[in-house]
Scaffold this motif. Structure first.
Motif, PDB file in Angstrom:
ATOM      1  N   LYS A 293       5.586 -45.838 -27.242  1.00 18.66           N
ATOM      2  CA  LYS A 293       5.537 -47.011 -27.951  1.00 18.66           C
ATOM      3  C   LYS A 293       6.139 -48.039 -27.287  1.00 18.66           C
ATOM      4  CE  LYS A 293       3.106 -45.413 -31.532  1.00 18.66           C
ATOM      5  NZ  LYS A 293       1.416 -46.048 -31.862  1.00 18.66           N
ATOM      6  N   LEU A 294       5.781 -49.295 -27.394  1.00 15.80           N
ATOM      7  CA  LEU A 294       6.862 -50.509 -26.703  1.00 15.80           C
ATOM      8  C   LEU A 294       8.201 -50.336 -26.916  1.00 15.80           C
ATOM      9  CD1 LEU A 294       4.257 -53.146 -26.825  1.00 15.80           C
ATOM     10  CD2 LEU A 294       5.026 -52.213 -24.747  1.00 15.80           C
ATOM     11  N   PRO A 295       8.718 -49.943 -27.863  1.00 18.54           N
ATOM     12  CA  PRO A 295      10.209 -49.844 -28.111  1.00 18.54           C
ATOM     13  C   PRO A 295      10.718 -48.810 -27.203  1.00 18.54           C
ATOM     14  CG  PRO A 295       9.313 -50.323 -30.258  1.00 18.54           C
ATOM     15  CD  PRO A 295       8.243 -50.158 -29.429  1.00 18.54           C
ATOM     16  N   GLN A 296       9.884 -47.639 -27.019  1.00 22.72           N
ATOM     17  CA  GLN A 296      10.738 -46.577 -26.228  1.00 22.72           C
ATOM     18  C   GLN A 296      10.387 -46.799 -25.034  1.00 22.72           C
ATOM     19  OE1 GLN A 296       7.465 -43.907 -28.067  1.00 22.72           O
ATOM     20  NE2 GLN A 296       8.879 -42.502 -27.727  1.00 22.72           N
ATOM     21  N   GLN A 297       9.433 -47.689 -24.350  1.00 26.03           N
ATOM     22  CA  GLN A 297       9.144 -48.240 -23.007  1.00 26.03           C
ATOM     23  C   GLN A 297      10.632 -49.166 -22.499  1.00 26.03           C
ATOM     24  OE1 GLN A 297       4.972 -49.336 -23.656  1.00 26.03           O
ATOM     25  NE2 GLN A 297       4.354 -47.875 -22.106  1.00 26.03           N
ATOM     26  N   PHE A 298      10.887 -50.086 -23.420  1.00 24.94           N
ATOM     27  CA  PHE A 298      11.511 -51.056 -23.064  1.00 24.94           C
ATOM     28  C   PHE A 298      13.074 -50.156 -23.054  1.00 24.94           C
ATOM     29  CE2 PHE A 298       8.608 -54.310 -24.205  1.00 24.94           C
ATOM     30  CZ  PHE A 298       9.214 -55.407 -23.565  1.00 24.94           C
ATOM     31  N   ASP A 299      13.318 -49.240 -24.056  1.00 22.86           N
ATOM     32  CA  ASP A 299      14.768 -48.758 -24.028  1.00 22.86           C
ATOM     33  C   ASP A 299      14.731 -47.654 -22.594  1.00 22.86           C
ATOM     34  OD1 ASP A 299      16.923 -47.568 -25.596  1.00 22.86           O
ATOM     35  OD2 ASP A 299      15.711 -45.714 -25.210  1.00 22.86           O
ATOM     36  N   TYR A 300      13.547 -47.148 -22.382  1.00 23.57           N
ATOM     37  CA  TYR A 300      13.449 -46.084 -21.267  1.00 23.57           C
ATOM     38  C   TYR A 300      13.856 -46.977 -19.932  1.00 23.57           C
ATOM     39  CZ  TYR A 300      12.041 -42.424 -18.218  1.00 23.57           C
ATOM     40  OH  TYR A 300      12.357 -41.617 -17.104  1.00 23.57           O
ATOM     41  N   ALA A 301      13.123 -48.113 -19.653  1.00 25.43           N
ATOM     42  CA  ALA A 301      13.358 -48.956 -18.596  1.00 25.43           C
ATOM     43  C   ALA A 301      14.777 -49.217 -18.467  1.00 25.43           C
ATOM     44  CB  ALA A 301      12.570 -49.828 -18.480  1.00 25.43           C
ATOM     45  N   TYR A 302      15.471 -50.002 -19.544  1.00 25.56           N
ATOM     46  CA  TYR A 302      16.828 -50.241 -19.606  1.00 25.56           C
ATOM     47  C   TYR A 302      17.752 -49.139 -19.203  1.00 25.56           C
ATOM     48  CZ  TYR A 302      21.129 -52.205 -21.141  1.00 25.56           C
ATOM     49  OH  TYR A 302      22.467 -52.673 -21.277  1.00 25.56           O
ATOM     50  N   ASN A 303      17.541 -47.900 -19.665  1.00 23.65           N
ATOM     51  CA  ASN A 303      18.515 -46.833 -19.517  1.00 23.65           C
ATOM     52  C   ASN A 303      18.103 -45.668 -18.391  1.00 23.65           C
ATOM     53  OD1 ASN A 303      20.446 -46.970 -21.877  1.00 23.65           O
ATOM     54  ND2 ASN A 303      18.552 -46.909 -23.164  1.00 23.65           N
ATOM     55  N   HIS A 304      17.204 -46.402 -17.591  1.00 21.36           N
ATOM     56  CA  HIS A 304      16.874 -45.304 -16.449  1.00 21.36           C
ATOM     57  C   HIS A 304      16.940 -46.033 -15.111  1.00 21.36           C
ATOM     58  CE1 HIS A 304      15.524 -42.504 -19.641  1.00 21.36           C
ATOM     59  NE2 HIS A 304      15.882 -41.666 -18.473  1.00 21.36           N
ATOM     60  N   GLY A 305      17.797 -47.311 -15.063  1.00 22.12           N
ATOM     61  CA  GLY A 305      18.185 -47.963 -13.819  1.00 22.12           C
ATOM     62  C   GLY A 305      17.370 -49.100 -13.387  1.00 22.12           C
ATOM     63  N   TYR A 306      16.215 -49.338 -14.138  1.00 24.26           N
ATOM     64  CA  TYR A 306      15.266 -50.525 -13.790  1.00 24.26           C
ATOM     65  C   TYR A 306      15.806 -51.690 -13.954  1.00 24.26           C
ATOM     66  CZ  TYR A 306      11.994 -46.777 -13.074  1.00 24.26           C
ATOM     67  OH  TYR A 306      11.405 -45.671 -12.891  1.00 24.26           O
ATOM     68  N   ALA A 307      15.367 -52.840 -13.322  1.00 21.35           N
ATOM     69  CA  ALA A 307      16.254 -54.218 -13.250  1.00 21.35           C
ATOM     70  C   ALA A 307      15.316 -54.973 -14.408  1.00 21.35           C
ATOM     71  CB  ALA A 307      16.140 -54.881 -11.975  1.00 21.35           C
ATOM     72  N   GLY A 308      14.259 -54.483 -14.951  1.00 26.05           N
ATOM     73  CA  GLY A 308      13.529 -55.361 -16.113  1.00 26.05           C
ATOM     74  C   GLY A 308      12.403 -54.817 -16.448  1.00 26.05           C
ATOM     75  N   ALA A 309      11.771 -55.111 -17.409  1.00 24.99           N
ATOM     76  CA  ALA A 309      10.460 -54.765 -17.918  1.00 24.99           C
ATOM     77  C   ALA A 309       9.747 -55.796 -18.653  1.00 24.99           C
ATOM     78  CB  ALA A 309      10.759 -53.640 -19.191  1.00 24.99           C
TER      79      ALA A 309
END
Length: 345
Positions: A293-309
């Protein structure tokens, strides 16, 4: 931003009327939708948005009968249209990242874009008469986040060609899906197109953030058996412009048959790509999200080193789900992970 790490959390607005949003007085007819989205993003805690501008040159910039660019638009409202939008976004804590061109679809005005890719004289006319004036006019706007030169150039790349320069050897793209919009341009031609524009932007505004939107990790990393064609040396080899290097990478990701590939951002930490610059997951959605789901994707991107989503897109995905995704991380401020979400403006 202001000395602090920021995570770019937001969406792709992309367009209201495809290629008919800015210039020639068109923004005044789209303004209500654009401003409503900005307000709702602010309420949901988003901080950045990707918006498409020229696309294939349908209404901007202005071309003469020989395919040379003479200005930004026919009626002279392009700058005021863009400034009005970007200023409104900045007042609401949102950074705008204009995407100049699109190669994911070939349409009736493609001959305009074709001329700029193939002819350096025509490309220079765009840089001199449209791009540099636009950057000069907008570079000091607090709501301008940066520039995305082109969306998914791989859509029109020729695959399967051998070249003595590994940067331009397109055999790695064979059977990858690249060229879906038409196999028209070599890697070298598109990298030159990007290199010249990035160089012009960064010479005009040395602080500018600039990227190009890759359709897949296949062309943005040397790991996983892939090839990073957007690395500094490849861009300089293609165009010869020493400042024509990206400041951050952008990658798009969608599942295939309900599953993400082993190279997808949402199954990897950012370190898996071995890149020397930040990477933004610049397109993804819930419909093709590998069950996430989108909340999971935003959370994953934030917590795995990406600079944005940036989710795709306001018009192509459940808007409430996208707002929920942004809301999930809106209060995050971990300096060692994603950083601040609320901009320190």
């Amino acid at each position: 931003m202001n000395g602090q790490r920021v995570f770019l959390s937001g969406i792709n607005q992309a367009w209201v009327a495809y290629a008919y949003d800015f210039g020639n007085g068109q923004y005044q007819y789209r303004r209500e939708v654009y401003e409503r989205v900005i307000r709702e993003m602010q309420e949901s805690g988003g901080n950045s948005i990707r918006v498409w501008i020229h696309i294939e040159g349908e209404t901007s910039p202005q071309f003469d009968g020989n395919g040379f660019v003479t200005g930004l638009d026919r009626d002279g409202t392009f700058i005021s249209d863009m400034r009005q939008y970007i200023r409104f976004a900045g007042q609401h804590g949102i950074l705008v990242f204009p995407t100049l061109w699109n190669a994911a679809v070939k349409q009736n005005y493609h001959h305009h874009l074709d001329g700029l890719v193939k002819s350096t004289a025509k490309l220079q006319s765009y840089i001199d008469n449209a791009l540099i004036p636009m950057v000069i006019a907008l570079k000091d706007e607090p709501g301008l986040g940066g520039w995305d030169i082109i969306n998914e150039p791989e859509g029109e790349m020729i695959s399967g060609e051998m070249n003595t320069d590994p940067c331009f050897d397109s055999r790695f793209l064979q059977n990858s899906g690249a060229g879906w919009a038409g196999r028209m341009y070599t890697i070298q031609e598109y990298l030159r197109f990007i290199n010249w524009q990035v160089d012009a932007i960064r010479r005009t505004d040395p602080q500018a953030q600039v990227t190009a939107g890759s359709w897949s990790p296949i062309s943005v990393t040397d790991n996983f058996g892939h090839r990073n064609i957007y690395k500094d040396q490849c861009l300089i080899n293609a165009g010869g412009k020493q400042m024509g290097m990206l400041t951050f990478y952008s990658v798009h990701t969608y599942d295939w048959n309900g599953r993400y590939g082993l190279d997808a951002p949402f199954v990897n930490d950012v370190s898996a790509y071995g890149l020397d610059k930040p990477i933004v997951i610049a397109e993804f959605n819930q419909k093709s999200g590998g069950g996430m789901k989108l909340p999971q994707q935003f959370d994953y991107a934030y917590n795995h080193g990406y600079a944005g989503a940036w989710s795709w897109s306001y018009t192509d995905e459940d808007w409430n789900a996208q707002k929920s995704g942004m809301s999930t991380i809106k209060n995050n401020r971990n300096p060692t992970s994603g950083g601040l979400v609320k901009l320190p403006m």
